[in-house]
Design an enzyme around this catalytic site. Sequence first.
Site, short mmCIF file in Angstrom:
data_model
loop_
_atom_site.label_atom_id
_atom_site.label_comp_id
_atom_site.label_asym_id
_atom_site.label_seq_id
_atom_site.Cartn_x
_atom_site.Cartn_y
_atom_site.Cartn_z
N THR B 1 0.84 -1.20 0.00
CA THR B 1 0.00 0.00 0.00
C THR B 1 0.87 1.25 0.00
O THR B 1 1.91 1.28 0.65
CB THR B 1 -0.91 0.02 1.24
OG1 THR B 1 -1.66 -1.18 1.28
CG2 THR B 1 -1.85 1.22 1.20
N GLY B 31 -10.10 -4.12 0.93
CA GLY B 31 -9.40 -3.71 2.15
C GLY B 31 -9.77 -2.31 2.60
O GLY B 31 -10.72 -1.71 2.10
N ASP B 32 -8.97 -1.80 3.52
CA ASP B 32 -9.26 -0.49 4.11
C ASP B 32 -9.05 0.68 3.15
O ASP B 32 -9.60 1.75 3.36
CB ASP B 32 -8.38 -0.28 5.34
CG ASP B 32 -6.90 -0.28 4.98
OD1 ASP B 32 -6.38 -1.35 4.60
OD2 ASP B 32 -6.26 0.78 5.05
N GLY B 52 -1.31 -1.46 6.14
CA GLY B 52 -1.19 -2.61 7.03
C GLY B 52 -2.25 -3.65 6.73
O GLY B 52 -2.68 -3.79 5.58
N GLY B 54 -5.61 -4.67 6.35
CA GLY B 54 -6.85 -3.92 6.14
C GLY B 54 -8.00 -4.34 7.03
O GLY B 54 -8.80 -3.51 7.47
#
Lengths: 172, 134
Positions: B1, B31-32, B52, B54
């Site tokens: 990321t 994911g986040d 990191g 997610g």
Amino acid sequence: MNGVVVVHAGAGTWRFFNRDEVTKVIKSSLRAGIEALKRGGTALDAVVNATIVLEDSGILNAGLGSVVDALGRLTMDAGVMDGYTGRAGAVAAVTYPKNPVVLARKVMELTDHIILSGSGADELAFRLNLPKHPGPTERVLKLYKEYVSKADPTSVRFAKNVKIAKELGMLD
Amino acid sequence: TVGAVALDNDGRLAAAVSTGGIILKFPGRVGDSAIPGAGFYADRYGAAVATGVGETIMMSLLTYRAVQLIKEGYTAITAAKMALQFHTSLFGKDTAGLIIVDRSGTPYGAYNTQAMPWGYIRVDMEEPYISGFP
């Protein structure tokens, strides 16, 4: 004139990367962001420009360097938010764009939505003539093959994923 | 990321994030990085971007939490540390990192992993500041 740009290249162990190479990419990204500000651009211009450089590096896990899923396919996520207007845009599980962050900005600026996912988001990228992603890099494909060859559910972090993927025949 | 946050000359803040996710993730997993408040957040007080695992960042709403702490009066540095400390108390180490900037232009990077290469540059700086290598 005021302005600051901050970037990161991802959290993790960073055991297998060339420090000089990554430092160079981070510096290029920061310069792309700050140049946008010096030209009179907004903070949003700065973060998108900085992120494009990181995506285009091919050595970080985003854009050209994105890792692949259990089927060996690229599916990328990205998001942007403008703190001044409170608007946000994001894309999820996209496969088409070379720069998902640009598509996320388009979602924010051109649509009534916040998150577009999958084929709908890819269709938007296609119709906006955004550059197409060329596919996973050799480095990523090599990494994928290594992971799949040792896909033991007891030895990897995402054990449930690997277990169900193996049961469903998704890891070849 | 990867990600970026910035403050411009008019005091506006912004955040951007992009990722390929986690290798061998289940197809369709999100994911986040696509979730405002989790992987990225910005308002008139601060901007933050996370990286990191997610699944943990979505549950702690890491970036929203960090920016809210700025809004409550904490500096960007303290806010990042407190938000990450809360995250770590829930999910343990090796799960997340974030970069942040507040409206005064204070930048910071915090992480509970072995490393998170990050850096910043101001308009008046010749050379960027780089940190976060193992």
